[in-house]
Design an enzyme around this catalytic site. Structure first.
Site, short mmCIF file in Angstrom:
data_model
loop_
_atom_site.label_atom_id
_atom_site.label_comp_id
_atom_site.label_asym_id
_atom_site.label_seq_id
_atom_site.Cartn_x
_atom_site.Cartn_y
_atom_site.Cartn_z
N SER A 62 -10.24 2.02 -1.27
CA SER A 62 -10.02 1.69 -2.68
C SER A 62 -10.99 2.50 -3.55
CB SER A 62 -10.29 0.20 -2.87
OG SER A 62 -10.47 -0.15 -4.21
N TYR A 116 -14.29 -7.85 -2.99
CA TYR A 116 -13.37 -6.74 -2.69
C TYR A 116 -14.14 -5.43 -2.55
CZ TYR A 116 -9.06 -3.94 -3.28
OH TYR A 116 -8.00 -3.06 -3.11
P1 NAP Z 1 0.06 -6.29 -1.64
O1 NAP Z 1 1.27 -5.90 -2.40
O2 NAP Z 1 -0.60 -7.56 -1.95
O3 NAP Z 1 0.30 -6.14 -0.06
C1 NAP Z 1 -0.64 -6.51 0.91
C2 NAP Z 1 0.10 -6.98 2.16
O4 NAP Z 1 -0.84 -7.50 3.13
C3 NAP Z 1 1.06 -8.13 1.85
O5 NAP Z 1 2.27 -7.92 2.54
C4 NAP Z 1 0.29 -9.33 2.35
O6 NAP Z 1 1.10 -10.43 2.68
C5 NAP Z 1 -0.38 -8.77 3.58
N1 NAP Z 1 -1.46 -9.62 4.07
C6 NAP Z 1 -2.41 -10.27 3.33
N2 NAP Z 1 -3.23 -10.95 4.14
C7 NAP Z 1 -2.83 -10.73 5.41
C8 NAP Z 1 -3.28 -11.16 6.68
N3 NAP Z 1 -4.34 -11.95 6.81
N4 NAP Z 1 -2.62 -10.75 7.80
C9 NAP Z 1 -1.52 -9.96 7.68
N5 NAP Z 1 -1.05 -9.51 6.50
C10 NAP Z 1 -1.67 -9.89 5.37
O7 NAP Z 1 -0.98 -5.18 -1.90
P2 NAP Z 1 -0.83 -3.61 -2.16
O8 NAP Z 1 -1.15 -3.37 -3.58
O9 NAP Z 1 0.42 -3.02 -1.57
O10 NAP Z 1 -2.09 -3.20 -1.32
C11 NAP Z 1 -2.06 -2.78 0.03
C12 NAP Z 1 -3.45 -2.32 0.39
O11 NAP Z 1 -3.86 -1.30 -0.52
C13 NAP Z 1 -4.53 -3.41 0.29
O12 NAP Z 1 -5.47 -3.22 1.32
C14 NAP Z 1 -5.15 -3.15 -1.06
O13 NAP Z 1 -6.46 -3.63 -1.16
C15 NAP Z 1 -5.09 -1.65 -1.12
N6 NAP Z 1 -5.17 -1.05 -2.43
C16 NAP Z 1 -4.28 -1.36 -3.43
C17 NAP Z 1 -4.39 -0.71 -4.66
C18 NAP Z 1 -3.47 -0.96 -5.80
O14 NAP Z 1 -3.76 -0.46 -6.89
N7 NAP Z 1 -2.37 -1.68 -5.63
C19 NAP Z 1 -5.37 0.24 -4.84
C20 NAP Z 1 -6.26 0.49 -3.80
C21 NAP Z 1 -6.14 -0.14 -2.61
P3 NAP Z 1 1.23 -11.64 1.60
O15 NAP Z 1 1.89 -11.08 0.40
O16 NAP Z 1 2.04 -12.64 2.33
O17 NAP Z 1 -0.17 -12.12 1.31
C1 GCO Z 2 -9.06 -4.18 -9.70
C2 GCO Z 2 -7.92 -3.51 -8.96
C3 GCO Z 2 -8.43 -2.61 -7.87
C4 GCO Z 2 -7.28 -1.94 -7.18
C5 GCO Z 2 -7.64 -0.85 -6.27
C6 GCO Z 2 -8.39 0.27 -6.92
O1 GCO Z 2 -8.94 -5.36 -9.94
O2 GCO Z 2 -10.02 -3.47 -10.06
O3 GCO Z 2 -7.01 -4.41 -8.47
O4 GCO Z 2 -9.32 -3.22 -7.05
O5 GCO Z 2 -6.48 -2.87 -6.51
O6 GCO Z 2 -8.22 -1.30 -5.09
O7 GCO Z 2 -8.49 1.34 -6.02
#
Ligand code: NAP
Ligand code: GCO
Length: 259
Positions: free
Chosen positions: A144, A157
């Site tokens: 992230s 986080y």
């Molecule tokens: P998301 O839409 O919330 O997807 C995360 C997935 O992980 C969901 O399917 C969730 O299931 C599942 N999950 C949560 N807890 C779990 C567990 N204990 N065991 C198995 N599965 C589990 O999030 P996303 O935005 O696609 O993010 C995916 C990854 O990218 C995460 O690691 C997040 O921190 C990272 N990320 C996201 C962003 C962003 O801007 N969106 C940026 C940087 C990094 P449920 O929905 O049932 O909880």
């Molecule tokens: C926040 C955001 C971030 C993103 C992502 C950034 O609340 O600042 O949700 O944490 O999810 O991980 O890279």
């Protein structure tokens, strides 16, 4: 292109029912890989299976919680028996809690660390022996901006994702001798359900992110597909312990100077 070809490979994406995980798995399928994913309950897995099917992708879905070591070990053993030994693992499952540190309970803090940091350790450890026996593999940890930066309300986080960056480096050096490359992708601000609350119309965070991103937009899950294929494929065989930030330039930017 052979360098980016994943034909014959088995790719497993944790939390791959929707969002970033789904997009990465779909990209691997386009590059020729067979897709396996897990999620936390049957409803999510069924939703994921239906979405992959609608996109013409053959995917295998399993229910297990990435924080439950016994369930993970049993899940991986079942996958190896029913689908095959995993070549590519993406540790994508993750949660965020946006709570000011003074108001956050230790229980809430621990839950984020458990899913976002302990989970990738538990799943990597379960998958690595198969990769070692097979002669190599690729692990991609979804890090992230918070692997590098802080922000109000996301202490747990940031601690987890900063830890995940260092776990990436450590597993990379420990498992390099087995021809396993462990790298990370650090997405910028990506439009997914996780960030939906921040993108509500009129939410001041929306303007803040667009102003803070030189590309002046939220990222899309598709923006992460090319980097993921690179890190999953022979094109990155000498890239190890690296976090590839896909952030529209956020980490290169000090912020807009006042006019
Ligand atoms: P998301 O839409 O919330 O997807 C995360 C997935 O992980 C969901 O399917 C969730 O299931 C599942 N999950 C949560 N807890 C779990 C567990 N204990 N065991 C198995 N599965 C589990 O999030 P996303 O935005 O696609 O993010 C995916 C990854 O990218 C995460 O690691 C997040 O921190 C990272 N990320 C996201 C962003 C962003 O801007 N969106 C940026 C940087 C990094 P449920 O929905 O049932 O909880
Ligand atoms: C926040 C955001 C971030 C993103 C992502 C950034 O609340 O600042 O949700 O944490 O999810 O991980 O890279």
């Amino acid at each position: 292109m052979k360098l980016f070809d994943l034909s014959g490979k088995i790719a497993m994406v944790t939390g791959g029912s929707y969002g970033i995980g789904y997009a990465l798995a779909s990209a691997f399928a386009q590059a020729g890989a067979k897709i396996v994913f897990n999620d936390i309950n049957q409803e999510m897995v069924d939703k994921g299976l239906a979405a992959y099917k609608a996109d013409g992708i053959e995917a295998y879905g399993y229910v297990f919680d990435v924080t439950d070591e016994d369930a993970v070990n049993a899940g991986i053993a079942r996958i190896q028996k029913e689908v095959g030994v995993i070549d590519i693992l993406v540790n994508n499952a993750g949660i965020i809690k946006r709570i000011p540190a003074l108001e956050m309970t230790a229980k809430e803090f621990r839950q984020v660390i458990d899913i976002d940091l302990n989970g990738p350790f538990i799943v990597s450890k379960a998958v690595a022996p198969g990769m070692i026996a097979k002669g190599g593999g690729k692990i991609i940890n979804i890090c992230s901006m918070m692997s590098e930066l802080g922000r109000e309300t996301v202490s747990a986080y940031a601690a987890a994702k900063g830890g995940l960056k260092m776990l990436t480096k450590n597993l990379a050096v420990e498992w390099a001798e087995h021809n396993i490359q462990v790298n990370g992708i650090g997405p910028g601000y990506i439009a997914t359900p996780q960030t939906a609350p921040l993108r509500e119309p009129g939410h001041p965070f929306n303007d803040f992110i667009i102003g803070r991103t030189p590309a002046a937009r939220w990222g899309t899950t598709e923006d992460l597909q090319g980097p993921a294929i690179f890190l999953a494929s022979p094109a990155s065989d000498f890239v190890n312990g690296h976090v590839l930030y896909v952030d529209g330039g956020i980490l290169a930017y000090i912020g807009k100077q006042p006019k």
